[in-house]
Each structure stands twice: as structure tokens, then as C-alpha cells.
Write a protein that holds these residues in place. Structure first.
Motif, mmCIF file in Angstrom:
data_model
loop_
_atom_site.group_PDB
_atom_site.id
_atom_site.type_symbol
_atom_site.label_atom_id
_atom_site.label_comp_id
_atom_site.label_asym_id
_atom_site.label_seq_id
_atom_site.Cartn_x
_atom_site.Cartn_y
_atom_site.Cartn_z
ATOM 1 N N PHE A 191 -17.116 104.024 94.536
ATOM 2 C CA PHE A 191 -16.361 103.137 94.906
ATOM 3 C C PHE A 191 -16.516 101.697 93.871
ATOM 4 O O PHE A 191 -17.402 101.723 93.611
ATOM 5 N N GLU A 201 -20.294 100.970 93.655
ATOM 6 C CA GLU A 201 -21.165 101.513 94.650
ATOM 7 C C GLU A 201 -21.240 103.165 94.137
ATOM 8 O O GLU A 201 -20.257 103.694 93.803
ATOM 9 N N SER A 202 -22.448 103.664 94.215
ATOM 10 C CA SER A 202 -22.682 104.972 94.047
ATOM 11 C C SER A 202 -22.975 105.626 95.364
ATOM 12 O O SER A 202 -23.008 104.926 96.472
ATOM 13 N N ARG A 235 -22.766 101.422 104.823
ATOM 14 C CA ARG A 235 -24.235 101.517 104.578
ATOM 15 C C ARG A 235 -24.815 101.143 105.891
ATOM 16 O O ARG A 235 -24.530 100.298 106.655
ATOM 17 N N ILE A 267 -17.677 101.492 101.057
ATOM 18 C CA ILE A 267 -18.743 102.317 101.538
ATOM 19 C C ILE A 267 -19.422 101.581 102.653
ATOM 20 O O ILE A 267 -19.832 100.865 102.635
ATOM 21 N N ALA A 311 -25.269 100.241 96.568
ATOM 22 C CA ALA A 311 -24.146 99.118 95.772
ATOM 23 C C ALA A 311 -24.785 98.188 94.955
ATOM 24 O O ALA A 311 -26.134 98.010 95.087
ATOM 25 N N ARG A 354 -19.850 92.938 103.216
ATOM 26 C CA ARG A 354 -20.003 91.789 102.428
ATOM 27 C C ARG A 354 -19.004 90.738 102.678
ATOM 28 O O ARG A 354 -18.097 89.948 102.087
#
Lengths: 363, 129
Positions: free
Chosen positions: B42, B62-63, A293, A291, B67, A339
Motif C-alpha cells: 500500500f 506500507e509493506s 495494524r 492497512i 508502515a 493515522r
């Protein structure tokens, strides 16, 4: 103390999960925010946006004042009710806020600005208004409900008072009509058709419940954020702020350079930036799992770096997307540091979904 | 909301740890945690064979909103991961205590579980939080 909109009890009755949003106690979702997102794309949903700030600018010099205050030019507004999106800049062209201004007539305009920037906006506007024959009136006793989605107009129009429903059915996108204190703009922050309805606070709960009865799904700030991200719409405080100017925030199209003798606040600083190569504002689609961010680093093929300003999961595309500010040398792909691992992303125009349809060609 | 199973232990970082008959420890996140996170989209799973220490970050969920790191409740070796979460992370929302398990650890010392909370202790912890 956190502020509450007039609909606070109504949200709690519906079992909303509430969060502090810029000092306001607001619903983030009423269950699944992904379901709320899909409902707006496919049918209709509603959002309490009463925390947003309505400011009326009245007076014989309302037009020249707004031509000075805003980077977009209100003289583009010729039809009654016509709306314009604009940035309000400081002297160094940093973005104080983004807003919508409606033209009521030559001496009356209405602006809707962000909730989180209310205090500084009002202070700035009042200071700049000094030499002009205008009054600046905040309208804190008005509520605001956004009803968005392909079925929004058919649900809303029959519920509007008196003949306002007939007018609302006729207005074009980015226009408004009004009756008494009820004001209906065909605008929104989702990439779907719909209305933003400004109404007296004492009518808001009744109207909200009528909308519920006809099947309009209540949606929280969570869905509002994924909808606007898919639509490629900037969020103030994330995608731009006072340290950034419109040309590096994907908002060059909102700056009216003509006529050349219109001296708006921030113009000279912006002219200087116009001559140099600015960072670009792009959309990203993550090709790997994960994801995107805000604040993740974008690594270009030439080693230069940019930054994601807003990222998240796109419920419509079922993958992760983002808005990013990057050096102009960006190619068709780039890497994102998630990360400590570099993940592959595709670079696209920052508009992913509009009117229920994915805008990305290779989808 | 007293649907916290009493067959397992709980960390204050919202993981549950279930000691199984074969001596391994199955790990997931609590119903309270999935509700706070909202729709999950995820899961970054640990690798089978990976050694983890008690309290180590070893997975990420993760929403749509955020995270969140998953900390190992015990020291040991990862012996299994729930691959089905890669395609269907929302299983954690629907079944946090069963189908939504995340990984299994072969623990070095099951006595480490004694440091964790019982179901009722975890419930009062989340009420005070």
C-alpha cells in the motif's frame, strides 16, 4: 546474546533476512514473503520453529497435574498421540501462554509452548508441579520443523525414518505418532494441512536439506504471521497476554467447564467473568484502501471503542484484515482510525482463510 | 551491492531525489529501503498542489511487515504523484529508482539538495547503519 537454532547456518546459506524474534535470531523471509505465503496455501512450505519450547510432563500424576494446570481438559485425550490446544492461566485467569499438549499415555504428556514465554512458563509449571508426583523436563536438544500446505504429507512421509512414514500417513488431524526421538504431529499454525516434526538436533539440518531437495520452499516468520492471521489464529503477546482472559480473546471454546468439579488454575476468576458481558473478539476486513495494524482504534456506531490486536495484509484475499477486541455492541460494520482518518471496515468471524479457501461469504 | 545511481541525491531517511531538466525534483525510496521493508502492499500518496516543507512526512509506504513514512527531501509544491502505485505498490520493489518513483516536487530552492548525500556517501551510510 541472541540465541540460534541448529538451522541458523542453513538459513544464512539460503540468503534469509534474519531478525531478532524474542531473543532468537530467526529468518523473517528468504525473498518475497508473499510468495512464501502463496506457496503454503497452494503447495508446501517449511518453517524452522526450533525456537519453540518442548516440555515433557511424566509421572504417575501427570494427568491430574495437567487437569489442574490447563484450562482445557486433558481427559478429552483418549487416543494415543491425540493433541489438545489449551491456555495456561494464572489465578486471575490471565493467559500465561497458549500451548499444544499431546497425550502419549496416562503417565506421559508432551507440551509445546511459545519461545518468547519460555522462562516464565517453566518457572510457573515447576512451581505448580510441586505437590504432584511428576517431573517437568524441558527438551532443548530437540529441533522442530513445520511443513505446511496441501502437499506437505506427500513430501514428508517418504523422508521419515524407518516405518514412521507409514504411521504419519495414517494419523488424523491433531494427532501425533513417534519413533525414537522423532515425533510427528499433524498440527500447525497456518490453516493448512501439514506436520510439525520434532526431531533430534543432529538430524535437523540433514532433514531440512532433504526437504529442500524435494521442492519444499523455506518460509520465514513473515509468512507464518500472515498465514496464521488469515486462519484467525491468535498470537501470544499480541492477541492475548496476562492482562486478558480467554473469554475476551476469542478462546472461550478452549475452556473446559465440564466436569464442574475440575478445579483448574484461574477457574474461579473465569467463572465470575462468565456471568458478565465481555468484550468480543472479531475479525475485520478493511473496505477502504490502507492497512490495518495492531493497536489501531476501532470506533463502533454507538461511539464505543475497541482495539485491533493483530492486523496486516492478506495475500490470499489481497486486502487488509485484522483481529480486534471490541465492545459487545459491535454491529456489522465499524470504522478504524488510521493515522487520524476513519476508514470503513466489515465485521466478520475471525477466520478468513482455511485450506486454501476464503471463508468470508461475500467474497 | 553498488547499484545506487549516481545521478541523484539521497536522504538518510532512505529517499532519493532526482533534479530533472525542468527544475522539478522527482522522489522515491532507495533499493536498500524497499529491501528492508519487504513486499510493499500500500502507498498513501500526497495530493497534487499540496505544499511540503523539507523533512515533512508527506507519504506513507506500507509493506506486509510495517508502515514507513516518506519525508520530503526539499521544500516546495507537489506537482505530480505516481497514481499507478495505488494499484501496484509492488512496482517499488521491482524498480525503486525508475518506475517506482512516488511524487514530483516543484522546489522553492534547489540548493536544499546540497544537504543530501551523494550515492557513495549513502552507500557507506547504509553499511554503517
Amino acid at each position: 546474546m541472541t540465541k540460534k537454532t541448529i538451522l541458523n547456518d542453513a538459513h544464512r546459506e539460503l540468503g534469509a533476512r534474519m531478525v531478532d524474534f524474542g531473543g532468537w535470531d530467526m529468518p523473517v523471509n528468504y525473498g518475497s514473503q508473499i510468495d512464501e505465503h502463496h506457496e503454503v496455501r497452494k503447495a508446501v512450505g517449511m518453517f524452522d520453529v526450533s525456537h519453540m519450547t518442548v516440555i515433557d510432563i511424566n509421572g504417575t500424576q501427570a494427568k491430574p497435574f495437567l487437569q489442574y494446570l490447563l484450562a482445557n481438559d486433558v481427559t478429552k485425550l483418549t487416543r494415543q498421540g491425540h493433541a489438545l490446544y489449551s491456555c495456561m492461566l494464572n489465578k486471575t485467569a490471565g493467559i500465561i501462554d497458549d500451548l499444544i499438549v499431546y497425550f502419549l499415555d496416562d503417565t506421559h504428556y508432551r507440551m509445546v509452548v511459545n519461545a518468547s514465554t519460555r522462562d516464565k512458563d517453566l518457572a510457573w509449571i515447576e512451581k505448580q508441579a510441586g505437590p504432584f508426583d511428576v517431573t517437568v523436563n524441558e527438551r532443548p536438544t530437540l529441533a522442530m520443523i513445520a511443513v505446511q500446505g496441501p502437499k506437505a504429507r506427500q513430501k514428508v512421509c517418504p523422508l521419515l525414518p524407518d516405518r514412521l512414514g507409514f504411521s504419519a500417513a495414517e494419523i488424523k488431524p491433531f494427532s501425533a505418532c513417534w519413533f525414537g526421538e522423532w515425533f510427528v504431529g499433524r498440527t500447525g499454525y497456518t490453516g493448512e494441512d501439514g506436520f510439525e516434526i520434532i526431531l533430534p538436533e543432529n538430524k535437523a539440518e540433514g532433514f531440512w536439506k532433504q526437504l529442500l531437495e524435494v521442492g519444499v520452499k523455506p518460509c520465514g516468520l513473515g509468512a507464518r504471521d500472515t498465514l496464521r492471521l488469515e486462519a484467525g489464529m491468535n498470537l501470544y503477546g499480541q492477541d492475548m497476554d496476562e492482562s486478558k482472559h480467554p473469554l475476551e480473546s476469542g478462546l472461550g471454546w478452549t475452556v473446559a467447564w465440564q466436569p464442574e468439579d475440575r478445579d483448574f488454575i484461574g477457574r474461579s476468576a473465569l467463572e465470575a467473568n462468565r456471568k458478565q458481558t465481555n468484550d468480543q473478539f472479531v475479525g475485520l476486513i478493511l473496505e477502504d484502501k490502507g492497512i490495518l495494524r495492531g493497536h489501531q482504534t476501532v470506533v463502533l456506531d454507538d461511539g464505543l471503542k475497541g482495539e485491533i490486536t493483530s492486523g496486516g495484509y492478506s495475500p490470499t484475499m489481497e486486502r487488509s484484515i485484522a483481529l480486534a477486541r471490541v465492545p459487545a455492541t459491535i454491529g456489522k460494520t465499524c470504522k478504524i482510525d488510521i493515522r487520524g482518518k476513519l476508514k470503513e471496515a466489515t465485521v466478520v468471524k475471525p477466520c478468513f482463510v482455511r485450506q486454501g479457501k476464503v471463508q468470508i461469504e461475500n467474497e | 551491492m553498488s547499484n545506487t545511481p549516481d545521478d541523484r541525491k539521497y536522504a538518510d531517511s532512505h529517499e532519493w531525489a532526482l533534479l530533472e531538466a525542468d527544475g522539478n525534483v522527482r522522489v522515491g525510496i532507495t533499493d536498500h529501503a524497499q529491501e528492508l521493508l519487504g513486499d510493499l502492499v500500500f502507498v498513501e500518496l500526497p495530493e497534487v498542489g499540496q505544499s511540503v516543507g523539507k523533512g515533512d512526512e508527506c507519504s506513507v509506504v506500507e509493506s506486509v511487515k510495517a508502515a514507513s513514512d516518506i519525508y520530503s527531501p526539499v521544500t516546495g509544491e507537489i506537482v505530480a504523484v505516481n497514481d499507478s502505485l495505488e494499484d501496484s505498490p509492488e512496482v517499488i520493489n521491482h524498480s525503486p529508482y525508475d518506475d517506482g518513483w512516488i511524487f514530483i516536487i516543484k522546489p522553492v530552492d534547489t540548493a536544499e539538495l546540497d544537504d543530501l548525500l551523494e550515492a557513495d556517501g549513502y552507500e557507506s551510510f547504509t553499511e554503517d547503519e
